[in-house]
Structure formats: structure tokens, C-alpha cells
Design a protein around this motif. Structure first.
Motif, mmCIF file in Angstrom:
data_model
loop_
_atom_site.group_PDB
_atom_site.id
_atom_site.type_symbol
_atom_site.label_atom_id
_atom_site.label_comp_id
_atom_site.label_asym_id
_atom_site.label_seq_id
_atom_site.Cartn_x
_atom_site.Cartn_y
_atom_site.Cartn_z
ATOM 1 N N VAL A 1 36.683 -64.423 0.823
ATOM 2 C CA VAL A 1 38.144 -63.980 0.421
ATOM 3 C C VAL A 1 38.801 -64.379 0.566
ATOM 4 O O VAL A 1 39.490 -65.428 1.200
ATOM 5 N N LEU A 2 39.310 -64.782 -1.446
ATOM 6 C CA LEU A 2 40.059 -65.803 -1.597
ATOM 7 C C LEU A 2 41.482 -65.652 -1.257
ATOM 8 O O LEU A 2 42.289 -66.520 -0.494
ATOM 9 N N GLU A 3 42.159 -64.414 -1.223
ATOM 10 C CA GLU A 3 43.265 -63.979 -1.271
ATOM 11 C C GLU A 3 43.152 -62.206 -1.373
ATOM 12 O O GLU A 3 42.805 -61.434 -1.917
ATOM 13 N N VAL A 4 44.383 -61.667 -0.433
ATOM 14 C CA VAL A 4 44.493 -60.073 -0.441
ATOM 15 C C VAL A 4 46.260 -60.091 -0.404
ATOM 16 O O VAL A 4 46.214 -60.708 0.779
ATOM 17 N N THR A 5 46.874 -59.563 -1.335
ATOM 18 C CA THR A 5 48.271 -59.724 -1.596
ATOM 19 C C THR A 5 48.287 -57.711 -1.291
ATOM 20 O O THR A 5 47.894 -57.291 -2.407
ATOM 21 N N HIS A 6 49.501 -57.704 -0.476
ATOM 22 C CA HIS A 6 50.045 -56.208 -0.482
ATOM 23 C C HIS A 6 51.122 -56.002 -0.953
ATOM 24 O O HIS A 6 51.387 -57.126 -2.033
ATOM 25 N N LYS A 7 51.542 -54.918 -1.976
ATOM 26 C CA LYS A 7 53.117 -54.780 -3.251
ATOM 27 C C LYS A 7 53.854 -54.308 -2.024
ATOM 28 O O LYS A 7 54.903 -53.124 -2.796
ATOM 29 N N GLY A 8 54.270 -54.509 -1.228
ATOM 30 C CA GLY A 8 55.472 -54.540 -0.303
ATOM 31 C C GLY A 8 56.255 -52.905 0.074
ATOM 32 O O GLY A 8 56.934 -52.193 0.688
ATOM 33 N N TRP A 9 55.156 -51.551 0.045
ATOM 34 C CA TRP A 9 54.863 -50.534 0.887
ATOM 35 C C TRP A 9 54.193 -50.222 1.268
ATOM 36 O O TRP A 9 52.852 -50.939 0.772
ATOM 37 N N GLY A 10 53.650 -49.507 2.444
ATOM 38 C CA GLY A 10 52.443 -48.781 2.593
ATOM 39 C C GLY A 10 53.196 -47.809 3.729
ATOM 40 O O GLY A 10 54.475 -47.078 3.082
ATOM 41 N N TRP A 11 52.444 -47.258 4.561
ATOM 42 C CA TRP A 11 52.193 -45.589 4.965
ATOM 43 C C TRP A 11 51.497 -45.489 6.862
ATOM 44 O O TRP A 11 50.110 -46.253 6.513
ATOM 45 N N SER A 12 52.080 -45.325 7.156
ATOM 46 C CA SER A 12 50.918 -44.686 8.585
ATOM 47 C C SER A 12 51.233 -43.400 8.846
ATOM 48 O O SER A 12 51.993 -42.849 8.857
ATOM 49 N N SER A 13 49.949 -42.566 9.315
ATOM 50 C CA SER A 13 50.341 -41.033 9.917
ATOM 51 C C SER A 13 49.329 -40.827 10.850
ATOM 52 O O SER A 13 48.205 -41.998 11.277
ATOM 53 N N VAL A 14 49.960 -39.115 11.475
ATOM 54 C CA VAL A 14 49.041 -38.685 12.588
ATOM 55 C C VAL A 14 48.551 -37.532 12.173
ATOM 56 O O VAL A 14 49.232 -37.246 11.587
ATOM 57 N N ILE A 15 47.409 -37.011 12.073
ATOM 58 C CA ILE A 15 46.769 -35.782 12.022
ATOM 59 C C ILE A 15 46.241 -35.398 13.035
ATOM 60 O O ILE A 15 45.192 -35.599 13.445
ATOM 61 N N GLY A 16 46.506 -33.886 13.034
ATOM 62 C CA GLY A 16 45.952 -33.383 13.664
ATOM 63 C C GLY A 16 44.269 -32.885 13.945
ATOM 64 O O GLY A 16 44.000 -32.643 13.212
ATOM 65 N N GLY A 17 44.206 -33.470 15.516
ATOM 66 C CA GLY A 17 42.440 -33.313 15.779
ATOM 67 C C GLY A 17 41.742 -34.468 15.593
ATOM 68 O O GLY A 17 40.523 -34.436 14.967
ATOM 69 N N LEU A 18 43.271 -35.632 14.522
ATOM 70 C CA LEU A 18 41.919 -36.559 14.329
ATOM 71 C C LEU A 18 43.120 -37.561 15.158
ATOM 72 O O LEU A 18 44.169 -37.826 15.631
ATOM 73 N N GLY A 19 42.822 -38.751 15.479
ATOM 74 C CA GLY A 19 42.948 -40.002 16.213
ATOM 75 C C GLY A 19 42.413 -39.923 18.286
ATOM 76 O O GLY A 19 41.856 -39.779 18.104
ATOM 77 N N LYS B 1 44.301 -37.390 20.321
ATOM 78 C CA LYS B 1 44.280 -36.989 19.629
ATOM 79 C C LYS B 1 44.610 -34.967 20.471
ATOM 80 O O LYS B 1 45.350 -34.710 19.978
ATOM 81 N N GLU B 2 44.849 -35.405 21.847
ATOM 82 C CA GLU B 2 44.831 -33.967 22.236
ATOM 83 C C GLU B 2 46.264 -34.906 22.972
ATOM 84 O O GLU B 2 47.242 -33.686 22.294
ATOM 85 N N ARG B 3 46.937 -35.997 22.859
ATOM 86 C CA ARG B 3 48.496 -36.131 23.583
ATOM 87 C C ARG B 3 49.404 -35.994 22.122
ATOM 88 O O ARG B 3 50.518 -35.415 22.166
ATOM 89 N N PHE B 4 48.354 -36.374 20.739
ATOM 90 C CA PHE B 4 48.797 -36.040 19.602
ATOM 91 C C PHE B 4 48.856 -35.129 17.898
ATOM 92 O O PHE B 4 47.450 -35.922 17.757
ATOM 93 N N ALA B 5 48.758 -34.149 18.845
ATOM 94 C CA ALA B 5 48.557 -32.971 18.338
ATOM 95 C C ALA B 5 49.085 -32.864 16.757
ATOM 96 O O ALA B 5 48.650 -32.125 15.665
ATOM 97 N N GLU B 6 50.746 -33.537 16.749
ATOM 98 C CA GLU B 6 51.199 -32.400 15.413
ATOM 99 C C GLU B 6 51.550 -33.624 14.494
ATOM 100 O O GLU B 6 51.224 -35.352 14.203
ATOM 101 N N PRO B 7 50.883 -34.091 13.586
ATOM 102 C CA PRO B 7 51.272 -34.673 12.069
ATOM 103 C C PRO B 7 52.650 -35.209 12.046
ATOM 104 O O PRO B 7 54.211 -34.311 12.426
ATOM 105 N N TYR B 8 52.440 -36.384 11.905
ATOM 106 C CA TYR B 8 53.315 -36.852 11.392
ATOM 107 C C TYR B 8 53.593 -38.017 10.075
ATOM 108 O O TYR B 8 52.059 -38.670 10.569
ATOM 109 N N LEU B 9 54.405 -38.545 8.970
ATOM 110 C CA LEU B 9 54.081 -39.129 7.801
ATOM 111 C C LEU B 9 55.743 -40.622 8.302
ATOM 112 O O LEU B 9 56.652 -40.195 8.998
ATOM 113 N N PHE B 10 54.811 -41.966 8.529
ATOM 114 C CA PHE B 10 55.223 -43.115 8.257
ATOM 115 C C PHE B 10 55.752 -44.266 7.654
ATOM 116 O O PHE B 10 54.509 -44.182 7.140
#
Length: 314
Positions: free
Chosen positions: A82-100, A103-112
């Protein structure tokens, strides 16, 4: 030794050794891969939660490849520098009901949405999240016929989400098909060990990889040679905040430690609980601290102090 460009599209979201290679290279060659974000370019910086919930999840883990490496045969080892990995200035994270992991504590979807500035992001203030881009999925085609979802990793590599696979690392994979048929994607600008909310900082990247073949050197599964990392020096110098839990079930101990860290971040640093959960996913490291005191296993959840403003807890 030749350097090849490889655009992201058309991506693929299934492992299948019958997929035709998009590029054929010789051992020693380098490839500049364009990788879209894990959604396959469905998520964009201006997207709202309602639109996010409508994306086609069958396209998750949009991968660039396959790459056919000449001379690679079953029973060989494929080396990927792996010589180089470069990002492009933006990204996202999420919470999805039933996953994570919680998942019992964080059941509502969310996008950041994250803005990525060089080597850090300050989008989740007051945290300063160091960035270390890597491909969460790096693998060769499995040995079996058929189509396989990309979520489960295996001896072929795949969705390993090992954050040390950043610039300077080397990955070794067993070759299971003629040409190896290597693909990569699901890039993260940052991720904690555990990736507890189900995402790191998902983002598009450009990855520069060099390939070698070791003939007749069998390998039972993936191996990684890591680079020396500045972040590890910083962690050693500045310390970490660590929450410790023990239980007869290691996964239960890990969930308890993660949940306590969410509480700590909310109480002492003023994060909302959902933002604390996302921060845990991109900056907290879950570790097995001991397994010898059976039947009790101990798990620690650690966030480096340099991520957070200085505090005295008591």
C-alpha cells in the motif's frame, strides 16, 4: 515495471471468480485505483437522512477491480504494497436501525457528514479525529463458484476493516484462482478497532498499490506488515482514556465497555449520545486485554487523549 490507472466504474459489489478482469498486470507493477465510497457514489455531501434511507443497499461495498496478476496461481502468495491512500475531502458515517454493535441502544437511523481537512477532521467538535485512510475491503476472489456478498471476510481477505492497512502497509493474501483477481474498496478516512456503529468515516479515495507474487508459498489466510505510525507515538506520549469491562462473554464485555464510553463522552465532554457513538466508531479501539482468567474475559475500550480536549474526571 509499469504503472497503470484504474477508474472505479464499473464497480462490483459481489465476490465472483467468474467476473472478467478489468485490468491485467505483471508482478512488480503499480496500480492507481480510484475507489468510490462504500455506497457506490449514492451518498453525497449534501444528502439528508430521508434520501440516505432510500439508497440501494445491494450496492454497498462498491469495489474497484478485479485485477488479474499474471503468473499468480493457486498455492502462491499475492503481496500488495500500500504505497499511498488519499481521501478526497469529505466522508460520512451512519447509524442504521437493527445494525451496529449497540443496536438495542441506538435504534433510530442517523447520518453524519464529515469534512476532511488534510490529516484531521474537526467536524465532530470538540473532538479532533486524526485521519489515516485505508481500504476496508482488500481481497482476492474466493475459490468457490458463485456470487457472494462482500460483508463477510474470509481466507481471501475481503471486508477485514483492519485500520493498519494504510499508506506504508503490506498485505499478503493466498492466491485462490489463476491471476488472483484482486479488488479493493470500502475506504475509511478513519476507523476505530471495532467500527462499532457499523461505519468508519466512509469516503472515496485514490489508492496506489504495488503487486508481487511469491511462487509456491502457501498461506492459510491474510497477513499484514504494518507501517510505523505517528499516531502510535502520539498515543504512547499522551495516553488514552480507557474503560474496562469483564464478563464470561467477550462480546458482552465489549458492548458494556462501548456503552460506558458513550456515557463518559456524553457526560464529561458534552457530546450527544449519537455523536458519542459515532466518535467511538471512528476513534475508539476495542481490545481483548486478557483471555487467560477463564471463564472471565476482559475488554478495554480506549480513546487517545489527543482526540479530546483535556479534562480531569474527578
Amino acid at each position: 515495471m509499469i504503472t497503470h490507472p484504474l477508474s472505479a466504474n464499473p464497480t462490483h459489489s459481489r465476490w465472483n471468480r467468474s467476473l472478467p478482469p478489468r485490468l491485467s498486470i505483471a508482478p512488480g507493477d503499480t496500480v492507481h485505483l480510484e475507489c468510490v465510497d462504500s455506497s457506490g457514489s449514492q451518498v453525497h455531501p449534501a444528502m439528508n437522512l430521508a434520501d440516505f434511507l432510500l439508497i440501494d443497499r445491494g450496492r454497498i461495498h462498491a469495489l474497484t477491480g478485479p485485477i488479474f496478476v499474471e503468473g499468480a496461481d493457486p498455492g502462491d502468495v499475492l503481496q500488495i504494497d500500500v504505497l499511498e491512500v488519499t481521501h478526497k475531502g469529505w466522508g460520512w458515517s451512519s447509524v442504521i436501525g437493527g445494525l451496529g454493535f449497540l443496536k438495542e441502544r441506538f435504534a433510530e437511523p442517523y447520518l453524519f457528514q464529515w469534512q476532511l481537512d488534510g490529516e484531521a477532521s474537526r467536524s465532530l467538535a470538540p473532538a479532533v479525529v486524526p485521519l489515516r485512510p485505508f481500504c476496508g475491503v482488500m481481497g482476492v476472489a474466493p475459490a468457490e463458484d458463485g456470487e457472494f456478498r462482500t460483508r463477510p471476510p474470509g481466507i481471501f481477505g475481503g471486508n477485514m476493516d483492519v485500520r493498519e492497512l494504510c499508506s506504508g502497509a503490506t498485505l499478503y493474501l493466498p492466491v485462490l484462482n489463476s491471476g488472483a483477481l484482486f479488488s479493493a474498496g470500502d475506504a475509511h478516512a478513519a476507523q476505530g478497532d471495532g467500527e462499532v456503529c457499523i461505519n468508519g468515516i466512509e469516503c472515496p479515495v485514490d489508492a496506489t498499490l504495488r503487486f508481487h507474487v511469491h511462487k509456491n508459498r502457501s498461506l492459510p489466510g491474510p497477513m499484514i506488515e504494518t507501517a510505523e505510525l505517528r499516531e502510535k507515538i502520539a498515543e504512547a506520549d499522551e495516553g488514552s482514556w480507557i474503560v474496562v469491562e469483564s464478563a464470561t462473554d467477550a462480546a458482552a464485555a465489549a458492548r458494556a465497555a462501548t456503552s460506558r464510553m458513550v456515557d463518559l463522552l456524553a457526560e464529561r465532554w458534552g457530546f450527544s449520545e449519537i455523536h458519542a457513538y459515532i466518535l467511538c466508531s471512528v476513534a475508539m479501539n476495542l481490545r481483548l486485554s486478557q483471555v487467560v482468567n477463564e471463564p472471565m474475559f476482559t475488554v478495554s475500550a480506549a480513546i487517545p487523549k489527543h482526540v479530546l480536549p483535556a479534562r480531569r474526571l474527578f
